[in-house]
Design a protein around this motif. Structure first.
Motif, PDB file in Angstrom:
ATOM      1  N   GLY A  16       0.702  -1.178   0.284  1.00 22.09           N
ATOM      2  CA  GLY A  16       0.102  -0.043   0.008  1.00 22.09           C
ATOM      3  C   GLY A  16       0.748   1.098   0.207  1.00 22.09           C
ATOM      4  N   GLY A  17       2.068   1.178  -0.308  1.00 23.73           N
ATOM      5  CA  GLY A  17       3.048   2.330  -0.320  1.00 23.73           C
ATOM      6  C   GLY A  17       2.722   3.112  -1.435  1.00 23.73           C
ATOM      7  N   GLY A  18       2.084   2.881  -2.604  1.00 27.25           N
ATOM      8  CA  GLY A  18       1.744   3.762  -3.741  1.00 27.25           C
ATOM      9  C   GLY A  18       3.061   3.668  -4.641  1.00 27.25           C
ATOM     10  N   SER A  19       3.091   5.102  -5.184  1.00 24.83           N
ATOM     11  CA  SER A  19       4.420   5.167  -5.881  1.00 24.83           C
ATOM     12  C   SER A  19       5.534   5.457  -4.898  1.00 24.83           C
ATOM     13  N   ALA A  20       6.550   4.715  -5.230  1.00 26.07           N
ATOM     14  CA  ALA A  20       7.780   4.844  -4.420  1.00 26.07           C
ATOM     15  C   ALA A  20       8.980   4.920  -5.263  1.00 26.07           C
ATOM     16  N   ALA A  21       9.898   5.614  -4.759  1.00 23.87           N
ATOM     17  CA  ALA A  21      11.411   5.913  -5.385  1.00 23.87           C
ATOM     18  C   ALA A  21      12.333   6.379  -4.298  1.00 23.87           C
TER      19      ALA A  21
END
Length: 499
Positions: A274-279
């Motif tokens: 559930g972290g969504g977009s991650a970078a």
């Protein structure tokens, strides 16, 4: 039309337990050895004379009484006295003050971060997808930290089953950390602050045409002016800190290459939880986060520079404050004053997935707020020994108690048995803690901030205490920079547990 009468069940979570301290009653292992050793020596001295026995017994009692008196979070009088002595020593040496910049005596005349970050250096690499990521090298402890940024999916209008899947995936991700080679710890920092409206203004105002109707123009300008007062910005950072084996050193380039290989897999696990977009965060972005934390007034300028120029060009050596002052209950830094609270008691019983939602949301009347969850993964071999030791200790307590004590001990046995079964099934064992830092504009606002935090912790069913006489170090630990508190203690962790 058919209707279902089945009750809706919401998943609950819990079964965390404070690590059991070995020893007799309120004593740790050191106190227990002191009790039995003192009794033996006293008995031997009584063979000589009564006066000799009293001369031995009194010092033993004086030594043991401070070990019996403990605070709610388990600290004894010796630890409290040591904390105060350390504070007085820092004040005597002037270590509670920090000044940097061209007019200071700091080498180079730059604005290096203070305290635990003063000897940290920054390097940068690129992962398998060509994305830049910053690597913080804590030279004093030979630790390397990387920072991952993500935009978590909100919990509103989400089915409970989906939330349960996210929680399970997050648990799997944490369990996986125990298998990460040389991983020393991890932290999740959720930072909230009032939205200055910079991004909205840069998006809306340039798009308004010169020949637009007056009413339409007025409406758009009013939206840009009023929207930030009711909105906020939220950022989530995950920091992973790796160490090297004692006596072993590796070139920084080799460490960066090793970390670049691990980043894609770690990001994939965050997205599934559930972290969504991650970078990963670049070295410049990490420096910006640090700069804004020490000087909250520059946050709009940083956003303007990033929107207009694509970046600020800020370097790590200039990310620190110009001046800081640490007091007993606060930390003054440039344009902000901060106070940090430490977790003393996790929620008892079971909780729902939204137990920390109020604490993570923006708090009115504050300039910035950071909630840091610190994790120390335990390797599988050590986990097995810990859960078995806790299970035996819980069974011994349950069979030797009476009444209400025995009822509570029976609950401890069930929790220990469940933990042992889950660990045997492949679950990971993780030690965790929580820290909250609130930044305001002046010291006069700290009293209101304390009331806000007190209300938030009551809603979250947790207990916290201010990090008095160590506010500077606690402030640094809530930054997403890889500072792990247990790596910076003078007394080894094993000896602290024995106390």
């Amino acid at each position: 039309m058919a209707t279902s009468t089945a009750p809706v069940t919401h998943p609950t979570y819990g079964n965390w337990r404070r690590p059991r301290r070995p020893g007799l009653g309120p004593f740790g292992m050191v106190g227990t050895l002191g009790v039995f050793g003192g009794l033996v020596i006293t008995l031997l001295a009584s063979l000589i004379s009564l006066i000799a026995a009293i001369a031995v017994f009194v010092p033993v009692v004086v030594f043991l009484v401070p070990l019996m008196v403990r605070t709610q979070d388990g600290r004894n009088l010796y630890q409290l006295v040591t904390l105060r002595i350390g504070w007085f020593r820092r004040k005597a040496k002037g270590s509670h003050l920090y000044v940097s910049g061209p007019l200071s005596q700091r080498p180079g005349g730059r604005f290096r971060p203070p305290g635990l970050l003063n000897k940290v250096t920054m390097a940068e690499g690129r992962d398998a997808y060509g994305r830049p990521f910053g690597v913080l090298h804590h030279k004093g402890r030979n630790l390397y930290s990387i920072v991952l940024g993500c935009e978590p999916d909100g919990g509103s209008l989400v089915d409970p089953d989906q939330v349960d899947v996210w929680v399970a995936s997050w648990g799997e991700w944490l369990a996986r950390l125990s298998h990460e080679p040389e991983l020393k710890g991890a932290s999740v920092v959720v930072e909230t602050a009032p939205d200055p409206g910079t991004r909205l203004a840069l998006e809306v105002l340039p798009r308004i045409k010169e020949d637009a109707p007056v009413v339409a123009r007025a409406v758009m300008e009013e939206v840009v002016g009023l929207y930030p007062s009711a909105s906020s910005e939220m950022h989530t950072y995950i920091t992973l800190t790796y160490g090297m084996p004692p006596g072993k050193k590796r070139p920084t380039e080799e460490v960066i290459t090793d970390l670049a290989i691990r980043i894609p897999g770690l990001l994939a696990g965050l997205v599934g939880a559930g972290g969504g977009s991650a970078a990963p965060l670049s070295a410049e972005r990490i420096a910006e986060v640090t700069r804004v934390a020490y000087d909250p007034a520059v946050a709009p300028d940083v956003l303007n520079a990033r929107a207009a120029e694509g970046g600020t060009g800020l370097e790590w050596d200039d990310a620190g404050p110009a001046a800081t002052t640490e007091t007993v209950g606060a930390y003054h830094h440039d344009s902000g004053v901060s106070r940090t609270w430490l977790l003393t008691l996790a929620p008892r019983g079971t909780v729902r997935s939204s137990v920390l939602r109020g604490m993570l949301e923006p708090a009115s009347g504050t300039r910035r707020k950071r909630v840091a969850l610190l994790y120390r993964p335990i390797d599988p071999a050590t986990s097995a020994r810990i859960v078995e030791a806790d299970r035996r200790a819980a069974q011994f307590t349950a069979t030797s108690g009476r009444g209400m004590v025995q009822a509570r001990a029976a609950s401890e046995v069930r929790a220990a048995e469940q933990t042992a079964a889950e660990e045997a099934a492949g679950a990971g064992l993780v030690e965790f803690s929580l820290m909250v830092t609130v930044t305001v504009d002046s010291a006069a606002q700290l009293a209101d901030a304390a009331v806000t935090v007190r209300n938030l912790q009551a809603a979250a069913r947790i207990s916290m205490r201010p990090a008095d006489r160590m506010q500077a170090a606690a402030f640094t630990c809530t930054l997403p920079l890889g500072v792990l508190p247990w790596e910076y203690v003078m007394i080894p962790r094993e000896l602290q547990e024995a106390l």
